[in-house]
Design a protein around this motif. Structure first.
Motif, PDB file in Angstrom:
ATOM      1  N   ALA A 346       0.829  -1.201   0.000  1.00  0.00           N
ATOM      2  CA  ALA A 346       0.000   0.000   0.000  1.00  0.00           C
ATOM      3  C   ALA A 346       0.866   1.255   0.000  1.00  0.00           C
ATOM      4  O   ALA A 346       0.489   2.289  -0.553  1.00  0.00           O
ATOM      5  CB  ALA A 346      -0.930  -0.001   1.213  1.00  0.00           C
ATOM      6  N   ALA A 347       2.048   1.174   0.629  1.00  0.00           N
ATOM      7  CA  ALA A 347       2.939   2.332   0.695  1.00  0.00           C
ATOM      8  C   ALA A 347       3.383   2.767  -0.691  1.00  0.00           C
ATOM      9  O   ALA A 347       3.473   3.962  -0.984  1.00  0.00           O
ATOM     10  CB  ALA A 347       4.158   2.008   1.559  1.00  0.00           C
ATOM     11  N   VAL A 348       3.645   1.809  -1.574  1.00  0.00           N
ATOM     12  CA  VAL A 348       4.058   2.130  -2.940  1.00  0.00           C
ATOM     13  C   VAL A 348       2.948   2.886  -3.656  1.00  0.00           C
ATOM     14  O   VAL A 348       3.186   3.890  -4.341  1.00  0.00           O
ATOM     15  CB  VAL A 348       4.416   0.850  -3.720  1.00  0.00           C
ATOM     16  N   ILE A 349       1.719   2.419  -3.490  1.00  0.00           N
ATOM     17  CA  ILE A 349       0.576   3.078  -4.129  1.00  0.00           C
ATOM     18  C   ILE A 349       0.465   4.524  -3.662  1.00  0.00           C
ATOM     19  O   ILE A 349       0.348   5.454  -4.464  1.00  0.00           O
ATOM     20  CB  ILE A 349      -0.732   2.327  -3.813  1.00  0.00           C
ATOM     21  N   LEU A 350       0.522   4.704  -2.352  1.00  0.00           N
ATOM     22  CA  LEU A 350       0.341   6.040  -1.805  1.00  0.00           C
ATOM     23  C   LEU A 350       1.465   6.988  -2.211  1.00  0.00           C
ATOM     24  O   LEU A 350       1.225   8.145  -2.579  1.00  0.00           O
ATOM     25  CB  LEU A 350       0.242   5.970  -0.274  1.00  0.00           C
ATOM     26  N   ILE A 351       2.696   6.519  -2.149  1.00  0.00           N
ATOM     27  CA  ILE A 351       3.836   7.367  -2.525  1.00  0.00           C
ATOM     28  C   ILE A 351       3.709   7.814  -3.980  1.00  0.00           C
ATOM     29  O   ILE A 351       3.916   8.982  -4.316  1.00  0.00           O
ATOM     30  CB  ILE A 351       5.166   6.626  -2.295  1.00  0.00           C
ATOM     31  N   CYS A 352       3.361   6.869  -4.845  1.00  0.00           N
ATOM     32  CA  CYS A 352       3.227   7.196  -6.265  1.00  0.00           C
ATOM     33  C   CYS A 352       2.077   8.159  -6.518  1.00  0.00           C
ATOM     34  O   CYS A 352       2.203   9.124  -7.289  1.00  0.00           O
ATOM     35  CB  CYS A 352       3.040   5.922  -7.081  1.00  0.00           C
ATOM     36  N   PHE A 353       0.939   7.923  -5.880  1.00  0.00           N
ATOM     37  CA  PHE A 353      -0.193   8.816  -6.069  1.00  0.00           C
ATOM     38  C   PHE A 353       0.069  10.195  -5.475  1.00  0.00           C
ATOM     39  O   PHE A 353      -0.329  11.215  -6.046  1.00  0.00           O
ATOM     40  CB  PHE A 353      -1.463   8.215  -5.460  1.00  0.00           C
ATOM     41  N   PHE A 354       0.732  10.246  -4.329  1.00  0.00           N
ATOM     42  CA  PHE A 354       1.071  11.539  -3.733  1.00  0.00           C
ATOM     43  C   PHE A 354       2.032  12.303  -4.635  1.00  0.00           C
ATOM     44  O   PHE A 354       1.906  13.512  -4.819  1.00  0.00           O
ATOM     45  CB  PHE A 354       1.693  11.351  -2.351  1.00  0.00           C
ATOM     46  N   THR A 355       3.005  11.590  -5.200  1.00  0.00           N
ATOM     47  CA  THR A 355       3.948  12.233  -6.120  1.00  0.00           C
ATOM     48  C   THR A 355       3.223  12.781  -7.334  1.00  0.00           C
ATOM     49  O   THR A 355       3.460  13.920  -7.760  1.00  0.00           O
ATOM     50  CB  THR A 355       5.027  11.224  -6.566  1.00  0.00           C
ATOM     51  N   PHE A 356       2.337  11.976  -7.890  1.00  0.00           N
ATOM     52  CA  PHE A 356       1.553  12.435  -9.043  1.00  0.00           C
ATOM     53  C   PHE A 356       0.744  13.676  -8.687  1.00  0.00           C
ATOM     54  O   PHE A 356       0.746  14.668  -9.427  1.00  0.00           O
ATOM     55  CB  PHE A 356       0.619  11.329  -9.533  1.00  0.00           C
ATOM     56  N   SER A 357       0.030  13.642  -7.574  1.00  0.00           N
ATOM     57  CA  SER A 357      -0.817  14.767  -7.192  1.00  0.00           C
ATOM     58  C   SER A 357      -0.005  16.044  -7.004  1.00  0.00           C
ATOM     59  O   SER A 357      -0.424  17.131  -7.407  1.00  0.00           O
ATOM     60  CB  SER A 357      -1.581  14.449  -5.904  1.00  0.00           C
ATOM     61  N   LEU A 358       1.168  15.920  -6.398  1.00  0.00           N
ATOM     62  CA  LEU A 358       2.009  17.091  -6.139  1.00  0.00           C
ATOM     63  C   LEU A 358       2.517  17.715  -7.429  1.00  0.00           C
ATOM     64  O   LEU A 358       2.324  18.908  -7.679  1.00  0.00           O
ATOM     65  CB  LEU A 358       3.190  16.695  -5.243  1.00  0.00           C
ATOM     66  N   VAL A 359       3.172  16.915  -8.260  1.00  0.00           N
ATOM     67  CA  VAL A 359       3.802  17.490  -9.457  1.00  0.00           C
ATOM     68  C   VAL A 359       2.771  17.846 -10.522  1.00  0.00           C
ATOM     69  O   VAL A 359       2.945  18.814 -11.269  1.00  0.00           O
ATOM     70  CB  VAL A 359       4.876  16.547 -10.030  1.00  0.00           C
ATOM     71  N   ASN A 360       1.686  17.080 -10.604  1.00  0.00           N
ATOM     72  CA  ASN A 360       0.630  17.422 -11.548  1.00  0.00           C
ATOM     73  C   ASN A 360       0.011  18.775 -11.211  1.00  0.00           C
ATOM     74  O   ASN A 360      -0.284  19.579 -12.101  1.00  0.00           O
ATOM     75  CB  ASN A 360      -0.452  16.335 -11.552  1.00  0.00           C
ATOM     76  N   ALA A 361      -0.154  19.055  -9.919  1.00  0.00           N
ATOM     77  CA  ALA A 361      -0.701  20.340  -9.505  1.00  0.00           C
ATOM     78  C   ALA A 361       0.244  21.487  -9.844  1.00  0.00           C
ATOM     79  O   ALA A 361      -0.195  22.579 -10.213  1.00  0.00           O
ATOM     80  CB  ALA A 361      -1.002  20.331  -8.009  1.00  0.00           C
ATOM     81  N   ILE A 362       1.544  21.257  -9.716  1.00  0.00           N
ATOM     82  CA  ILE A 362       2.522  22.288 -10.053  1.00  0.00           C
ATOM     83  C   ILE A 362       2.379  22.689 -11.514  1.00  0.00           C
ATOM     84  O   ILE A 362       2.330  23.876 -11.858  1.00  0.00           O
ATOM     85  CB  ILE A 362       3.952  21.791  -9.771  1.00  0.00           C
ATOM     86  N   SER A 363       2.307  21.698 -12.390  1.00  0.00           N
ATOM     87  CA  SER A 363       2.182  21.974 -13.818  1.00  0.00           C
ATOM     88  C   SER A 363       0.794  22.494 -14.179  1.00  0.00           C
ATOM     89  O   SER A 363       0.650  23.437 -14.963  1.00  0.00           O
ATOM     90  CB  SER A 363       2.495  20.708 -14.620  1.00  0.00           C
ATOM     91  N   THR A 364      -0.240  21.910 -13.581  1.00  0.00           N
ATOM     92  CA  THR A 364      -1.600  22.304 -13.906  1.00  0.00           C
ATOM     93  C   THR A 364      -1.885  23.749 -13.531  1.00  0.00           C
ATOM     94  O   THR A 364      -2.696  24.424 -14.175  1.00  0.00           O
ATOM     95  CB  THR A 364      -2.611  21.372 -13.207  1.00  0.00           C
ATOM     96  N   THR A 365      -1.218  24.240 -12.503  1.00  0.00           N
ATOM     97  CA  THR A 365      -1.401  25.644 -12.121  1.00  0.00           C
ATOM     98  C   THR A 365      -1.091  26.578 -13.282  1.00  0.00           C
ATOM     99  O   THR A 365      -1.717  27.635 -13.436  1.00  0.00           O
ATOM    100  CB  THR A 365      -0.503  25.980 -10.917  1.00  0.00           C
ATOM    101  N   LEU A 366      -0.157  26.185 -14.130  1.00  0.00           N
ATOM    102  CA  LEU A 366       0.204  27.008 -15.282  1.00  0.00           C
ATOM    103  C   LEU A 366      -0.889  27.018 -16.353  1.00  0.00           C
ATOM    104  O   LEU A 366      -0.847  27.852 -17.268  1.00  0.00           O
ATOM    105  CB  LEU A 366       1.517  26.518 -15.884  1.00  0.00           C
ATOM    106  N   CYS A 367      -1.861  26.103 -16.247  1.00  0.00           N
ATOM    107  CA  CYS A 367      -2.999  26.142 -17.167  1.00  0.00           C
ATOM    108  C   CYS A 367      -3.834  27.402 -16.941  1.00  0.00           C
ATOM    109  O   CYS A 367      -4.600  27.800 -17.828  1.00  0.00           O
ATOM    110  CB  CYS A 367      -3.875  24.898 -16.982  1.00  0.00           C
ATOM    111  N   GLY A 368      -3.708  27.997 -15.779  1.00  0.00           N
ATOM    112  CA  GLY A 368      -4.371  29.255 -15.515  1.00  0.00           C
ATOM    113  C   GLY A 368      -3.518  30.467 -15.833  1.00  0.00           C
ATOM    114  O   GLY A 368      -3.971  31.602 -15.690  1.00  0.00           O
TER     115      GLY A 368
END
Length: 448
Positions: A346-368
């Motif tokens: 479960a730790a692998v799942i969470l780490i990967c999803f947390f990483t995705f959420s963090l970096v995706n938000a950084i890039s997605t912010t530039l969509c605005g």
């Protein structure tokens, strides 16, 4: 390019050290009322995933209806973005800025009273149309008032409001669902409260001087600019041509096809994986073996807020490209790891999803940020509107197709598809993304 723009200016542009108190107050209020629209959008989209199980049970939804209702607001944004942008370019930012929110308010109240799947789909479709219009009105309006040195940060704050709205809605939906304190109608209808507040705050917002200048209303433009814009932006306003070709056709002209292609692909490749995973986070996490799927989804959205804050802090320091491009490749790696190694722990799942959420938000912010910068005033509304619509094709498709893909092929296949989309976004952005940090609006929106 800077030399060419400089030759158009009536005088050398002197950079001011800071905002005056008057202009700071105006920009703060303008950012707040535009951010309010984005907060409401996030609020509307954030709660639908959390209440979907209750809606499904109450209305006896099929998998197809689940997908349609989950994607209804996104389909509405697809319609409202271009329509609202076209109207904002044609009749002005100011009138559309309140009309779109009034329409949204009607739909928000109607959610209390829907009793079947078709009614719910229609109401949220209407709300999505209003939200899409708000994208293509609010972002251009703020970009046209903001000083060059703060434009990226202020536009990023607007995107932060979206994530906060999404998180607050998700958290409220979670609490009310777990406690059974409210029905899904009430949870959805709670968006009425912030909508009324933002609507009242928007009354009295001035017209954009840059839009007035584009219509040849020079005296009005200069008067409003003197009241609400810093000296360097007032001077830059004089560089703007008073007439220019409008409409969607210009987006695909030789001058702006590169900008149109970039912002559209950049946006769709950011939001498609996010909406697909975010809207059904509890289902995805539970299918991956995490019993507390709702809690995991709440934490994922909290991490996304952190990613947006990081962008706000660094966008005017390190620039757009360094914040916008690497997250695509990191997201792809994280999602591939979920697809291939979710069975490990479960730790692998969470780490990967947390990483995705963090970096995706950084890039997605530039969509605005990017869409409001790279188009000229005459087509800034339709430019943002088209990019919004294009992105929602992917977002709606992802939201609609994810449960079907999971049912037919499993979560692993769904994650690999999302990873592929992120990879495409990174490659396209590497070749097409401009660097607009610190540049005047007339410069960054000049023909390429």
């Amino acid at each position: 390019m800077s030399n060419a723009i400089g030759s158009l200016s009536p005088a050398p542009i002197q950079r001011t050290a800071g905002l005056s108190d008057k202009h700071r107050r105006f920009l703060t209020k303008l950012t707040a009322v535009i951010s309010g629209g984005m907060l409401i959008d996030g609020f509307v989209l954030g709660c639908i995933g959390i209440v979907m199980p209750a809606i499904t049970n109450d209305l006896h939804l099929s998998v197809v209806w689940q997908g349609l209702i989950g994607a209804s607001a996104l389909i509405g944004i697809f319609i409202g973005g271009p329509l609202g942008g076209w109207l904002a370019d044609k009749v002005g930012r100011r009138p559309m800025f309140t009309i779109d929110l009034a329409i949204f308010l009607i739909g928000s109240v109607a959610q209390f009273f829907v009793t079947d799947a078709m009614q719910l789909f229609a109401v949220r479709l209407l709300m999505g149309i209003a939200v899409g219009a708000d994208y293509s009105i609010g972002w251009p309006l703020l970009a046209e008032f903001a000083p060059a040195r703060l434009r990226g940060k202020l536009l990023s704050v607007v995107e932060l409001a979206w994530y906060v709205g999404y998180l607050v809605s998700y958290a409220m939906g979670y609490a009310l669902t777990v406690s059974s304190a409210a029905s899904w109608n009430v949870i959805l209808g709670l968006s009425t409260i912030p909508t009324v507040i933002v609507f009242l705050m928007r009354l009295g917002t001035p017209e954009s001087p840059r839009w007035l200048m584009s219509k040849g209303r020079v005296a009005e433009a200069r008067a409003l600019a003197a009241e609400h814009m810093e000296p360097e932006e007032q001077i830059d306003l004089q560089s703007q041509k008073t007439v220019g070709k409008q409409g969607f056709g210009r987006l695909f002209s030789a001058d702006y096809i590169k900008a149109t292609t970039f912002v559209s692909i950049f946006w769709v490749c950011n939001v498609t994986p996010y909406f697909a995973i975010g809207a059904f986070a509890p289902i995805v996490l539970e299918r991956l073996g995490l019993e507390e799927g709702l809690t995991g989804g709440l934490v994922l959205n909290g991490v996304a807020v952190l990613g947006t804050i990081i962008t706000i802090m660094f966008i005017e320091r390190v620039g757009r490209r360094k914040l916008g491009i690497p997250p695509f490749f990191i997201s792809a790696i994280a999602l591939i790891c979920v697809a291939l190694f979710s069975h490990v722990s479960a730790a692998v799942i969470l780490i990967c999803f947390f990483t995705f959420s963090l970096v995706n938000a950084i890039s997605t912010t530039l969509c605005g940020v990017y869409p409001g910068e790279v188009f000229p005033t005459e087509i800034r509304g339709v430019g943002v509107g088209f990019a919004t619509a294009f992105s929602r094709v992917g977002a709606a498709a992802g939201t609609f197709l994810l449960p079907l893909v999971i049912d037919s092929f499993g979560v692993g296949t769904a994650m690999l598809i999302a990873a592929g989309i992120s990879l495409v976004g990174g490659i396209v952005s590497y070749f097409l993304a401009p660097e607009t940090k610190g540049k005047l609006l007339s410069e960054v929106s000049a023909p390429q």
